[in-house]
Design a protein around this motif. Structure first.
Motif, mmCIF file in Angstrom:
data_model
loop_
_atom_site.group_PDB
_atom_site.id
_atom_site.type_symbol
_atom_site.label_atom_id
_atom_site.label_comp_id
_atom_site.label_asym_id
_atom_site.label_seq_id
_atom_site.Cartn_x
_atom_site.Cartn_y
_atom_site.Cartn_z
ATOM 1 N N ALA A 58 -3.271 -3.833 11.369
ATOM 2 C CA ALA A 58 -2.843 -3.905 9.971
ATOM 3 C C ALA A 58 -1.727 -4.922 9.800
ATOM 4 O O ALA A 58 -1.740 -5.725 8.860
ATOM 5 C CB ALA A 58 -2.380 -2.528 9.493
ATOM 6 N N MET A 59 -0.768 -4.893 10.710
ATOM 7 C CA MET A 59 0.350 -5.818 10.627
ATOM 8 C C MET A 59 -0.142 -7.266 10.664
ATOM 9 O O MET A 59 0.277 -8.092 9.843
ATOM 10 C CB MET A 59 1.332 -5.574 11.779
ATOM 11 C CG MET A 59 2.525 -6.503 11.765
ATOM 12 S SD MET A 59 3.467 -6.442 13.296
ATOM 13 C CE MET A 59 2.333 -7.271 14.421
ATOM 14 N N GLU A 119 -0.946 -12.363 8.053
ATOM 15 C CA GLU A 119 -1.721 -13.579 7.804
ATOM 16 C C GLU A 119 -2.097 -13.758 6.332
ATOM 17 O O GLU A 119 -2.145 -14.878 5.831
ATOM 18 C CB GLU A 119 -2.998 -13.570 8.639
ATOM 19 C CG GLU A 119 -2.756 -13.763 10.119
ATOM 20 C CD GLU A 119 -4.038 -13.768 10.935
ATOM 21 O OE1 GLU A 119 -5.029 -13.105 10.545
ATOM 22 O OE2 GLU A 119 -4.047 -14.444 11.970
ATOM 23 N N HIS A 120 -2.366 -12.645 5.621
ATOM 24 C CA HIS A 120 -2.931 -12.743 4.271
ATOM 25 C C HIS A 120 -2.030 -12.195 3.175
ATOM 26 O O HIS A 120 -2.362 -12.330 1.995
ATOM 27 C CB HIS A 120 -4.282 -12.027 4.217
ATOM 28 C CG HIS A 120 -5.235 -12.483 5.272
ATOM 29 N ND1 HIS A 120 -5.792 -13.745 5.281
ATOM 30 C CD2 HIS A 120 -5.702 -11.866 6.377
ATOM 31 C CE1 HIS A 120 -6.570 -13.871 6.341
ATOM 32 N NE2 HIS A 120 -6.527 -12.752 7.027
ATOM 33 N N THR A 125 -4.852 -8.913 1.248
ATOM 34 C CA THR A 125 -5.540 -8.050 2.223
ATOM 35 C C THR A 125 -6.233 -6.928 1.463
ATOM 36 O O THR A 125 -5.583 -6.053 0.897
ATOM 37 C CB THR A 125 -4.530 -7.460 3.239
ATOM 38 O OG1 THR A 125 -3.830 -8.528 3.868
ATOM 39 C CG2 THR A 125 -5.234 -6.626 4.291
ATOM 40 N N ASN A 126 -7.566 -6.968 1.441
ATOM 41 C CA ASN A 126 -8.295 -5.903 0.755
ATOM 42 C C ASN A 126 -8.628 -4.775 1.734
ATOM 43 O O ASN A 126 -8.455 -4.920 2.956
ATOM 44 C CB ASN A 126 -9.545 -6.449 0.049
ATOM 45 C CG ASN A 126 -10.534 -7.066 1.015
ATOM 46 O OD1 ASN A 126 -10.670 -6.633 2.157
ATOM 47 N ND2 ASN A 126 -11.238 -8.089 0.554
ATOM 48 N N LYS A 132 -3.139 2.007 1.173
ATOM 49 C CA LYS A 132 -2.774 0.670 1.644
ATOM 50 C C LYS A 132 -1.255 0.484 1.666
ATOM 51 O O LYS A 132 -0.701 -0.089 2.609
ATOM 52 C CB LYS A 132 -3.433 -0.365 0.729
ATOM 53 C CG LYS A 132 -3.102 -1.808 1.039
ATOM 54 C CD LYS A 132 -3.824 -2.717 0.030
ATOM 55 C CE LYS A 132 -3.324 -4.132 0.082
ATOM 56 N NZ LYS A 132 -4.004 -4.987 -0.907
ATOM 57 N N HIS A 133 -0.569 0.981 0.648
ATOM 58 C CA HIS A 133 0.874 0.824 0.561
ATOM 59 C C HIS A 133 1.577 1.510 1.725
ATOM 60 O O HIS A 133 2.506 0.944 2.319
ATOM 61 C CB HIS A 133 1.382 1.367 -0.781
ATOM 62 C CG HIS A 133 2.843 1.166 -0.986
ATOM 63 N ND1 HIS A 133 3.756 2.181 -0.828
ATOM 64 C CD2 HIS A 133 3.540 0.061 -1.320
ATOM 65 C CE1 HIS A 133 4.968 1.709 -1.062
ATOM 66 N NE2 HIS A 133 4.875 0.427 -1.365
ATOM 67 N N THR A 134 1.147 2.692 2.076
ATOM 68 C CA THR A 134 1.735 3.413 3.212
ATOM 69 C C THR A 134 1.529 2.628 4.501
ATOM 70 O O THR A 134 2.445 2.512 5.322
ATOM 71 C CB THR A 134 1.129 4.822 3.334
ATOM 72 O OG1 THR A 134 1.399 5.542 2.121
ATOM 73 C CG2 THR A 134 1.694 5.581 4.514
ATOM 74 N N VAL A 135 0.345 2.090 4.683
ATOM 75 C CA VAL A 135 0.063 1.293 5.879
ATOM 76 C C VAL A 135 0.954 0.049 5.896
ATOM 77 O O VAL A 135 1.468 -0.332 6.952
ATOM 78 C CB VAL A 135 -1.428 0.892 5.962
ATOM 79 C CG1 VAL A 135 -1.675 -0.095 7.083
ATOM 80 C CG2 VAL A 135 -2.286 2.117 6.157
ATOM 81 N N TYR A 136 1.156 -0.562 4.752
ATOM 82 C CA TYR A 136 2.007 -1.748 4.680
ATOM 83 C C TYR A 136 3.431 -1.425 5.139
ATOM 84 O O TYR A 136 4.005 -2.142 5.953
ATOM 85 C CB TYR A 136 2.008 -2.289 3.257
ATOM 86 C CG TYR A 136 2.720 -3.612 3.099
ATOM 87 C CD1 TYR A 136 2.174 -4.779 3.611
ATOM 88 C CD2 TYR A 136 3.920 -3.699 2.411
ATOM 89 C CE1 TYR A 136 2.810 -6.000 3.463
ATOM 90 C CE2 TYR A 136 4.567 -4.920 2.250
ATOM 91 C CZ TYR A 136 4.000 -6.057 2.778
ATOM 92 O OH TYR A 136 4.630 -7.267 2.623
#
Length: 188
Positions: A16-17, A22-23, A28-29, A51-55
């Protein structure tokens, strides 16, 4: 009873990182993120929720891996003089083997620009990483100028922190700077 996880969370966060690095967050979809993390949609939502939590977790992962390694090298007195260690750290802002590809900059610097102005959680994560960098820079400055007053060390470490993140931004454009040693000597 729920089944145990069938994936390595650290490996998933690393994927994920790299994808976010990179994007960017907006670029990142979810399908790309699932692919980068080698997860199914169900595993993703069960483990990370969104997605926000993963970010935010990816920022933490960056801090625990890439930033920890950089700060350890910066503050390790067995790795050369304080000035040499500082120069090496700034040279890594341009191109480093730990970056997923050239011209990606620093993941935290990217997050500071893309998300932190609009996302208080991201801003807080970036501020924690930035503070750790500033404190490490301050300790190196203290080695270089042991008699300097605290307020001078604080100002100089804050300036170097900003220079560090700015040099990453310039590095994203492909900019190179060959005079780090001289510049840092002038600033210190």
């Amino acid at each position: 009873m729920s089944r145990p996880r069938q994936f390595n969370e650290t490996t998933a966060l690393e994927g994920a990182m790299v994808a976010f690095w990179e994007h960017g967050y907006a670029g990142t979809n979810l399908p790309d993120l699932l692919d980068a993390m080698s997860l199914t949609r169900g595993s993703f939502y069960k483990a990370f929720h969104d997605k926000h939590t993963v970010y935010l977790r990816a920022i933490d992962h960056y801090a625990e891996t890439r930033m920890n390694a950089s700060l350890a090298a910066l503050t390790d007195t067995t790795e050369g003089t304080a000035h040499d260690r500082l120069v090496k750290m700034f040279l890594r802002t341009e191109n480093h083997q730990n970056k997923p590809s050239p011209k990606v900059g620093c993941f935290v610097c990217n997050a500071m620009v893309e998300m932190a102005p609009f996302d208080p959680d991201c801003a807080a994560s970036c501020a924690r990483v930035s503070e750790r960098l500033r404190l490490a820079l301050r300790s190196v400055l203290k080695e270089l100028r042991p008699d300097a007053p605290d307020e001078v060390l604080d100002r100089k470490s804050a300036a170097l922190e900003r220079l560090y993140f700015g040099s990453h931004a310039m590095g994203r454009m492909g900019g190179s700077f060959q005079h780090w040693s001289e510049l840092l000597s002038d600033l210190i």
